[in-house]
Design a protein around this motif. Structure first.
Motif, PDB file in Angstrom:
ATOM      1  N   MET A  33       0.835  -1.203   0.000  1.00 28.29           N
ATOM      2  CA  MET A  33       0.000   0.000   0.000  1.00 28.29           C
ATOM      3  C   MET A  33       0.874   1.260   0.000  1.00 28.29           C
ATOM      4  SD  MET A  33      -3.359  -0.829   0.235  1.00 28.29           S
ATOM      5  CE  MET A  33      -4.193   0.432   1.212  1.00 28.29           C
ATOM      6  N   LYS A  34       1.926   1.258   0.809  1.00 26.67           N
ATOM      7  CA  LYS A  34       2.828   2.418   0.879  1.00 26.67           C
ATOM      8  C   LYS A  34       3.572   2.620  -0.435  1.00 26.67           C
ATOM      9  CE  LYS A  34       3.551   1.906   5.868  1.00 26.67           C
ATOM     10  NZ  LYS A  34       4.510   1.513   6.934  1.00 26.67           N
ATOM     11  N   MET A  35       3.737   1.526  -1.194  1.00 23.75           N
ATOM     12  CA  MET A  35       4.403   1.613  -2.497  1.00 23.75           C
ATOM     13  C   MET A  35       3.426   1.973  -3.615  1.00 23.75           C
ATOM     14  SD  MET A  35       6.884  -1.738  -2.123  1.00 23.75           S
ATOM     15  CE  MET A  35       7.518  -1.666  -3.800  1.00 23.75           C
ATOM     16  N   SER A  36       2.244   2.452  -3.241  1.00 17.59           N
ATOM     17  CA  SER A  36       1.223   2.927  -4.185  1.00 17.59           C
ATOM     18  C   SER A  36       0.587   1.821  -5.007  1.00 17.59           C
ATOM     19  CB  SER A  36       1.807   4.000  -5.126  1.00 17.59           C
ATOM     20  OG  SER A  36       2.308   5.094  -4.384  1.00 17.59           O
ATOM     21  N   PHE A  37       0.512   0.602  -4.438  1.00 14.69           N
ATOM     22  CA  PHE A  37      -0.149  -0.503  -5.112  1.00 14.69           C
ATOM     23  C   PHE A  37      -1.578  -0.720  -4.615  1.00 14.69           C
ATOM     24  CE2 PHE A  37       4.356  -2.178  -5.634  1.00 14.69           C
ATOM     25  CZ  PHE A  37       4.402  -1.975  -6.999  1.00 14.69           C
ATOM     26  N   ALA A  38      -2.132   0.230  -3.895  1.00 19.15           N
ATOM     27  CA  ALA A  38      -3.449   0.040  -3.268  1.00 19.15           C
ATOM     28  C   ALA A  38      -4.514  -0.390  -4.262  1.00 19.15           C
ATOM     29  CB  ALA A  38      -3.881   1.316  -2.548  1.00 19.15           C
ATOM     30  N   ASN A  39      -4.549   0.248  -5.411  1.00 18.76           N
ATOM     31  CA  ASN A  39      -5.597  -0.028  -6.402  1.00 18.76           C
ATOM     32  C   ASN A  39      -5.146  -1.004  -7.481  1.00 18.76           C
ATOM     33  OD1 ASN A  39      -7.659   1.758  -5.341  1.00 18.76           O
ATOM     34  ND2 ASN A  39      -6.309   3.438  -5.950  1.00 18.76           N
ATOM     35  N   ASP A  40      -3.955  -1.574  -7.312  1.00 19.39           N
ATOM     36  CA  ASP A  40      -3.447  -2.565  -8.257  1.00 19.39           C
ATOM     37  C   ASP A  40      -3.755  -3.969  -7.757  1.00 19.39           C
ATOM     38  OD1 ASP A  40      -2.243  -0.779 -10.129  1.00 19.39           O
ATOM     39  OD2 ASP A  40      -0.640  -0.419  -8.687  1.00 19.39           O
ATOM     40  N   ASP A  41      -3.513  -4.956  -8.599  1.00 23.64           N
ATOM     41  CA  ASP A  41      -3.753  -6.345  -8.226  1.00 23.64           C
ATOM     42  C   ASP A  41      -2.871  -6.728  -7.038  1.00 23.64           C
ATOM     43  OD1 ASP A  41      -5.074  -8.982  -9.391  1.00 23.64           O
ATOM     44  OD2 ASP A  41      -3.049  -9.496  -8.721  1.00 23.64           O
ATOM     45  N   TYR A  42      -3.417  -7.574  -6.174  1.00 24.16           N
ATOM     46  CA  TYR A  42      -2.699  -7.921  -4.941  1.00 24.16           C
ATOM     47  C   TYR A  42      -1.431  -8.737  -5.192  1.00 24.16           C
ATOM     48  CZ  TYR A  42      -4.970 -12.528  -5.323  1.00 24.16           C
ATOM     49  OH  TYR A  42      -5.400 -13.750  -5.756  1.00 24.16           O
ATOM     50  N   SER A  43      -1.240  -9.239  -6.414  1.00 27.52           N
ATOM     51  CA  SER A  43       0.022  -9.895  -6.731  1.00 27.52           C
ATOM     52  C   SER A  43       1.193  -8.915  -6.661  1.00 27.52           C
ATOM     53  CB  SER A  43      -0.033 -10.545  -8.108  1.00 27.52           C
ATOM     54  OG  SER A  43      -0.449  -9.611  -9.100  1.00 27.52           O
ATOM     55  N   SER A  44       0.883  -7.637  -6.482  1.00 25.13           N
ATOM     56  CA  SER A  44       1.921  -6.621  -6.288  1.00 25.13           C
ATOM     57  C   SER A  44       2.785  -6.893  -5.066  1.00 25.13           C
ATOM     58  CB  SER A  44       1.287  -5.232  -6.148  1.00 25.13           C
ATOM     59  OG  SER A  44       0.430  -5.185  -5.016  1.00 25.13           O
ATOM     60  N   LEU A  45       2.323  -7.739  -4.160  1.00 21.77           N
ATOM     61  CA  LEU A  45       3.150  -8.057  -3.001  1.00 21.77           C
ATOM     62  C   LEU A  45       4.457  -8.745  -3.418  1.00 21.77           C
ATOM     63  CD1 LEU A  45       2.653 -11.345  -2.541  1.00 21.77           C
ATOM     64  CD2 LEU A  45       0.611 -10.536  -1.357  1.00 21.77           C
ATOM     65  N   PHE A  46       4.512  -9.269  -4.641  1.00 22.73           N
ATOM     66  CA  PHE A  46       5.760  -9.814  -5.174  1.00 22.73           C
ATOM     67  C   PHE A  46       6.830  -8.738  -5.239  1.00 22.73           C
ATOM     68  CE2 PHE A  46       8.370 -10.849  -9.028  1.00 22.73           C
ATOM     69  CZ  PHE A  46       9.063 -11.923  -8.486  1.00 22.73           C
ATOM     70  N   SER A  47       6.422  -7.520  -5.627  1.00 25.34           N
ATOM     71  CA  SER A  47       7.387  -6.427  -5.707  1.00 25.34           C
ATOM     72  C   SER A  47       7.942  -6.073  -4.334  1.00 25.34           C
ATOM     73  CB  SER A  47       6.742  -5.184  -6.343  1.00 25.34           C
ATOM     74  OG  SER A  47       6.614  -5.350  -7.737  1.00 25.34           O
ATOM     75  N   VAL A  48       7.119  -6.186  -3.310  1.00 25.48           N
ATOM     76  CA  VAL A  48       7.592  -5.928  -1.946  1.00 25.48           C
ATOM     77  C   VAL A  48       8.645  -6.961  -1.567  1.00 25.48           C
ATOM     78  CG1 VAL A  48       6.936  -5.733   0.477  1.00 25.48           C
ATOM     79  CG2 VAL A  48       5.354  -4.946  -1.310  1.00 25.48           C
ATOM     80  N   ILE A  49       8.353  -8.222  -1.831  1.00 21.54           N
ATOM     81  CA  ILE A  49       9.239  -9.308  -1.423  1.00 21.54           C
ATOM     82  C   ILE A  49      10.576  -9.256  -2.157  1.00 21.54           C
ATOM     83  CG2 ILE A  49       9.530 -11.821  -1.562  1.00 21.54           C
ATOM     84  CD1 ILE A  49       6.493 -11.999  -0.882  1.00 21.54           C
ATOM     85  N   LYS A  50      10.545  -9.046  -3.476  1.00 23.56           N
ATOM     86  CA  LYS A  50      11.798  -9.100  -4.232  1.00 23.56           C
ATOM     87  C   LYS A  50      12.638  -7.839  -4.056  1.00 23.56           C
ATOM     88  CE  LYS A  50       9.953  -7.601  -8.753  1.00 23.56           C
ATOM     89  NZ  LYS A  50      10.859  -6.480  -9.017  1.00 23.56           N
ATOM     90  N   ASP A  51      12.008  -6.743  -3.645  1.00 26.91           N
ATOM     91  CA  ASP A  51      12.747  -5.494  -3.452  1.00 26.91           C
ATOM     92  C   ASP A  51      12.980  -5.187  -1.978  1.00 26.91           C
ATOM     93  OD1 ASP A  51      12.769  -5.157  -6.191  1.00 26.91           O
ATOM     94  OD2 ASP A  51      10.913  -3.989  -6.212  1.00 26.91           O
ATOM     95  N   TRP A  52      12.754  -6.184  -1.120  1.00 25.50           N
ATOM     96  CA  TRP A  52      12.817  -5.953   0.326  1.00 25.50           C
ATOM     97  C   TRP A  52      14.197  -5.424   0.752  1.00 25.50           C
ATOM     98  CZ3 TRP A  52       9.032  -5.785   3.791  1.00 25.50           C
ATOM     99  CH2 TRP A  52       9.377  -5.731   5.153  1.00 25.50           C
ATOM    100  N   GLY A  53      15.266  -5.992   0.186  1.00 27.57           N
ATOM    101  CA  GLY A  53      16.617  -5.573   0.571  1.00 27.57           C
ATOM    102  C   GLY A  53      16.865  -4.110   0.269  1.00 27.57           C
ATOM    103  N   GLU A  54      16.379  -3.655  -0.893  1.00 24.86           N
ATOM    104  CA  GLU A  54      16.570  -2.257  -1.267  1.00 24.86           C
ATOM    105  C   GLU A  54      15.790  -1.333  -0.335  1.00 24.86           C
ATOM    106  OE1 GLU A  54      15.606  -1.698  -5.338  1.00 24.86           O
ATOM    107  OE2 GLU A  54      16.896  -3.340  -6.033  1.00 24.86           O
ATOM    108  N   MET A  55      14.568  -1.753   0.011  1.00 25.48           N
ATOM    109  CA  MET A  55      13.726  -0.904   0.860  1.00 25.48           C
ATOM    110  C   MET A  55      14.252  -0.828   2.280  1.00 25.48           C
ATOM    111  SD  MET A  55       9.852  -1.744  -0.393  1.00 25.48           S
ATOM    112  CE  MET A  55       9.980  -3.491  -0.004  1.00 25.48           C
ATOM    113  N   SER A  56      14.871  -1.923   2.760  1.00 26.54           N
ATOM    114  CA  SER A  56      15.361  -1.954   4.136  1.00 26.54           C
ATOM    115  C   SER A  56      16.797  -1.491   4.266  1.00 26.54           C
ATOM    116  CB  SER A  56      15.219  -3.388   4.689  1.00 26.54           C
ATOM    117  OG  SER A  56      16.003  -4.291   3.922  1.00 26.54           O
ATOM    118  N   GLY A  57      17.377  -1.104   3.119  1.00 28.66           N
ATOM    119  CA  GLY A  57      18.750  -0.600   3.133  1.00 28.66           C
ATOM    120  C   GLY A  57      19.793  -1.691   3.084  1.00 28.66           C
ATOM    121  N   GLY A  58      19.333  -2.946   2.769  1.00 27.86           N
ATOM    122  CA  GLY A  58      20.261  -4.074   2.717  1.00 27.86           C
ATOM    123  C   GLY A  58      21.014  -4.128   1.401  1.00 27.86           C
TER     124      GLY A  58
END
Length: 292
Positions: free
Chosen positions: A267-292
């Protein structure tokens, strides 16, 4: 029979259109009037206030976003006064507790209440192939079975009011958890250099496979979550409902609470109105978002 249809959004619109195609009279209301245009063009009567729809029909179908919307549309003072002698069929996703409280309010207004939440999305709604789960008295189920068959060839009576809502939340918890698990495995094999086609070939031939994996695969690989059948914000809403209802049952909720956090990040990544498969983007980009 004349049916009032309150709520003609992503799911409500094709469901109401199926009733019209079956030559059932429909009077429709939506809080966003522009969404009524396709129904009006197909022969539905449209009204500017829910009480007008309720007043003119013996059966009222609700396909609204949440319990708050139901209270606003159905149980405001002016609408509540028109419930006597009407049967309310609540088909959205709410908690068992909320459904039972709404039932009590409807019965207090002289009406009848049953719940019939659905499993499926827009393609199934258009085809009349949803899974309809009914929480009602057996005589209510029999009385409205033919009506519900417009949405599902074999609607299933689950039990009294509350049981169908509980089953719907349990199934939506699986939607969230299965999709999250699949997204994690997909991201993992990609990072390990495993061919995705081979991954899917082995998965499809195993007992681990669920058809939802293939439904979401192309979106995940393309990072294209547009034109959703079920938006991220709705899955987060249903996940929140599951957690709120399950907290009093003594269950360990740590796994679904992690999924909830992933959906919140989507939701914070502006996927609120997109398909819920958008959670894939959260998972694969987790390191970048957390500073890893």
């Amino acid at each position: 029979m004349k049916v009032a249809f309150l709520g003609t959004g992503l799911m409500g619109l094709p469901m109401a259109q199926r009733l019209l195609a079956a030559n059932i009279e429909v009077v429709a209301y939506n809080r966003t009037p522009e969404k009524l245009a396709p129904l009006q063009a197909a022969g539905a009567e449209v009204v500017t206030h829910p009480r007008y729809a309720i007043r003119d029909a013996e059966c009222v179908i609700l396909m609204l976003t949440n319990a708050a919307a139901i209270y606003h549309v159905l149980l405001s003072d002016t609408s509540w006064r028109t419930l006597a002698g009407r049967t309310i069929i609540q088909m959205g996703t709410i908690t068992p507790t909320q459904s039972q409280e709404i039932r009590d309010s409807v019965v207090g207004g002289g009406g009848e209440y049953m719940e019939a939440p659905v499993l499926g999305s827009i393609p199934e709604a258009k085809a009349g192939e949803l899974k309809v789960m009914v929480g009602a008295k057996p005589e209510q189920y029999q009385r409205y079975l033919d009506l519900l068959k417009n949405f599902d060839p074999e609607p299933v009576l689950i039990g009294p009011v509350g049981t169908a809502s509980a089953l719907k939340l349990a199934l939506n918890q699986l939607i969230a958890s299965l999709t999250t698990s699949f997204a994690l495995s997909l991201a993992f094999v990609q990072r390990q250099g495993v061919d995705v086609d081979l991954f899917m070939q082995v998965l499809r031939d195993s007992a681990l496979y669920a058809p939802t994996f293939d439904k979401k695969l192309s979106r995940m690989l393309a990072d294209d979550y547009s034109q959703p059948n079920f938006p991220t914000k709705h899955l987060l809403k249903d996940t929140d409902l599951f957690i709120s209802e399950a907290q009093s049952l003594g269950l360990d909720l740590s796994t679904i609470e992690t999924v909830q956090k992933i959906l919140q990040t989507a939701m914070k990544m502006s996927f609120a109105n997109d398909d819920y498969s958008s959670l894939f983007s959260v998972i694969k980009d987790w390191g970048e978002m957390s500073g890893g």
